[in-house]
Design an enzyme around this catalytic site. Structure first.
Site, mmCIF file in Angstrom:
data_model
loop_
_atom_site.group_PDB
_atom_site.id
_atom_site.type_symbol
_atom_site.label_atom_id
_atom_site.label_comp_id
_atom_site.label_asym_id
_atom_site.label_seq_id
_atom_site.Cartn_x
_atom_site.Cartn_y
_atom_site.Cartn_z
ATOM 1 N N ILE A 100 3.531 -51.343 -4.427
ATOM 2 C CA ILE A 100 2.277 -51.944 -3.974
ATOM 3 C C ILE A 100 2.522 -53.384 -3.556
ATOM 4 O O ILE A 100 3.189 -54.134 -4.276
ATOM 5 C CB ILE A 100 1.222 -51.918 -5.097
ATOM 6 C CG1 ILE A 100 0.992 -50.484 -5.572
ATOM 7 C CG2 ILE A 100 -0.088 -52.534 -4.627
ATOM 8 C CD1 ILE A 100 0.185 -50.401 -6.833
ATOM 9 N N CYS A 101 1.992 -53.771 -2.402
ATOM 10 C CA CYS A 101 2.083 -55.165 -1.976
ATOM 11 C C CYS A 101 0.720 -55.806 -2.150
ATOM 12 O O CYS A 101 -0.197 -55.569 -1.374
ATOM 13 C CB CYS A 101 2.529 -55.246 -0.516
ATOM 14 S SG CYS A 101 2.527 -56.924 0.114
#
Lengths: 183, 338
Positions: free
Chosen positions: A116-117
């Site tokens: 996840i960014c």
């Protein structure tokens, strides 16, 4: 210090999960607990996509790794993306209960690894965040993608070119395609 | 070899017209020289960087300095010409009795002892020190007197001893203005003016005041050192006798001490789980949002947010921002509440 804090968080979380008006329940966090009883540094979560978005039909599992210097360092969140080839798909058996989705089609989530960014889980992390608020932030990220720092370039390009309908439909297709039937 | 006559021929009346250079002139020449040595070092570094790469430059800075120094002196002093600094102030080398010009061999010895020797000595000293520290760990059973002696020598480490020696030498130079470097003193290479100096308006005087100050500093340091060594010895003796007492009296004494310590610690910590401590802080702000418990030793950041002293210190050592409002918070600006 980290264990003490995690213990306190666990106590609050288990109280909030059963409350109907808590932020966890309102934001579709179904499960948030340590993976095993004796270890406070590995957690798992189960979330439902936000109502009214193209993700509303999906359920995902998250794996959370808490560093030993938490809360100075942020915990790591990852969508669990097992490739259960033999899994029974929910779309094939309409009567069965819908299980979790094996993929997360989202501009800021790596389609293969589930990475996840999200800036608050990286350089913008502060100890003011907790495990529960971070999970809520991830749920909210689903509804407000940030196509300028993409991990899934194809979906981000659809958004950038303004094709909201194409984006919504592709996401819905993926969710149908990868949701397994729960036995 | 460029001037064979000057190496052998004595000048009977040399002292009558060669005047000793004094300290300020020598220092000036030295400054000029070290400037040009630095320039040469920079150029040498560039050459090495081209042929051997940046890594070599970074791993061997000392060696490059020594090499540049040796090269500079070899091209000037060894060949029998003046260095740029000597030319600037018009100085020439003469022997101790001012009757000869130093021979090639003397000059070569000087260059080696001035450049390569200190480098090897400092490396050797470092090695010796390391080895001694190791041996010290291994050594356990030695006689008391021997241990005390060893302790004394340990306190006066070799590096410091060399430092003191060099300081004394500089002080002597400031007094008499004859030999600026230790190797020059040993080899008897001193400076004289290369031109005729009128005795009346010849620049007189050295840096006597500076020399005196250095001597005073050394003296005070020495007094301090001896004092601290004596104090330590006394402390050791007191400790030793206390230990003996403890052993004689039995367990009671042993148990008293740590309990006292704990009491002290408890007094110094401010624990907000006790509602009587700092009662003006309302209940809902008595918890630290970093550890989620009641604060111990509450501390205020510049933005006005409160945290445990330990929690906020841990955080702002890595990220100098307030966890709540992201305003800059520096360790030294944290204010503990009393």
């Amino acid at each position: 210090m980290s264990e003490k804090r995690l213990l306190k968080e666990l106590r609050t979380i288990s109280k909030e999960l059963v409350q109907e008006d808590s932020s966890l329940a309102l934001n579709g966090v179904l499960v948030l607990e340590p993976v095993s009883e004796g270890d406070l540094f590995e957690w798992r979560a189960r979330i439902r996509g936000p109502e009214g978005s193209c993700y509303a039909n999906g359920i995902w599992d998250l794996h959370i790794t808490v560093p030993s210097n938490y809360p100075t360092a942020p915990p790591t969140f990852r969508f669990v993306m097992s490739s259960e080839r033999n899994a029974r798909l929910a779309s094939d058996s309409p009567t069965a209960t819908r299980g979790r989705c094996l993929r997360m089609p989202h501009p800021n989530v790596n389609f293969e690894t589930g990475e996840i960014c999200l800036d608050i889980l990286q350089q913008m992390w502060t100890p003011a965040w907790s495990l529960s608020s971070s999970v809520v932030a991830i749920v909210m990220l689903l509804d407000s993608p940030e196509p300028l720092s993409p991990l899934n370039i194809d979906l981000a390009n659809l958004l950038k070119s303004g094709d909201q309908k194409g984006y919504d439909d592709l996401v819905k297709y993926y969710i149908e395609r990868f949701t397994i039937a729960e036995s | 070899m460029s001037e064979p006559e000057s190496d052998n021929v004595t000048f009977p009346a040399l002292e009558t017209y060669l005047t000793d250079a004094n300290a300020p002139v020598i220092v000036r020449a030295n400054q000029k020289d070290s400037y040009f040595e630095n320039v040469l070092r920079g150029k040498l570094q560039n050459v090495i960087q081209i042929f051997k790469g940046q890594r070599m430059v970074h791993t061997h800075p000392e060696e490059i300095t020594v090499g540049a120094k040796a090269l500079y002196l070899a091209l000037t002093t060894l060949l029998g010409s003046k260095t740029l600094g000597e030319e600037y102030t018009d100085l020439i080398y003469v022997s101790r009795n001012k009757k000869r010009i130093p021979k090639v061999l003397t000059r070569l010895t000087f260059i080696l002892s001035y450049t390569v020797l200190p480098y090897y000595i400092s490396r050797w000293l470092r090695r010796v020190q390391l080895r001694e520290e190791k041996e010290e760990d291994e050594k356990t059973a030695t006689s008391k007197v021997k241990r005390r002696l060893l302790g004394f020598f340990k306190a006066v480490s070799y590096v410091k001893a060399v430092d003191v020696l060099l300081n004394i030498h500089i002080a002597i130079f400031y007094f008499y203005g004859s030999y600026y470097n230790f190797s020059k003193r040993l080899l008897g290479m001193r400076y004289a003016y290369g031109h005729k100096v009128n005795e009346q308006n010849a620049p007189k005087g050295n840096y006597e005041l500076l020399g005196a100050l250095i001597m005073l500093q050394l003296f005070l340091k020495g007094v301090g050192k001896v004092d601290s060594v004596i104090q330590q010895e006394k402390l050791k003796q007191v400790n030793a006798s206390a230990e003996d007492d403890n052993n004689d009296e039995g367990d009671g004494v042993f148990y008293d001490a740590p309990i006292q310590d704990e009491d002290n610690q408890f007094e110094s910590a401010i624990d907000l789980s006790d509602p009587d401590v700092l009662p003006y802080i309302p209940e809902d702000s008595r918890k630290c949002m970093l550890c989620l418990s009641y604060m111990t030793n509450p501390s205020c950041a510049q933005c006005g947010h409160f945290f445990c002293w330990g929690c906020i210190l841990d955080w702002c050592r890595e990220n100098p921002h307030c966890p709540l409002c992201r305003q800059p918070v520096l360790e030294q600006h944290l204010l503990p509440l009393r």
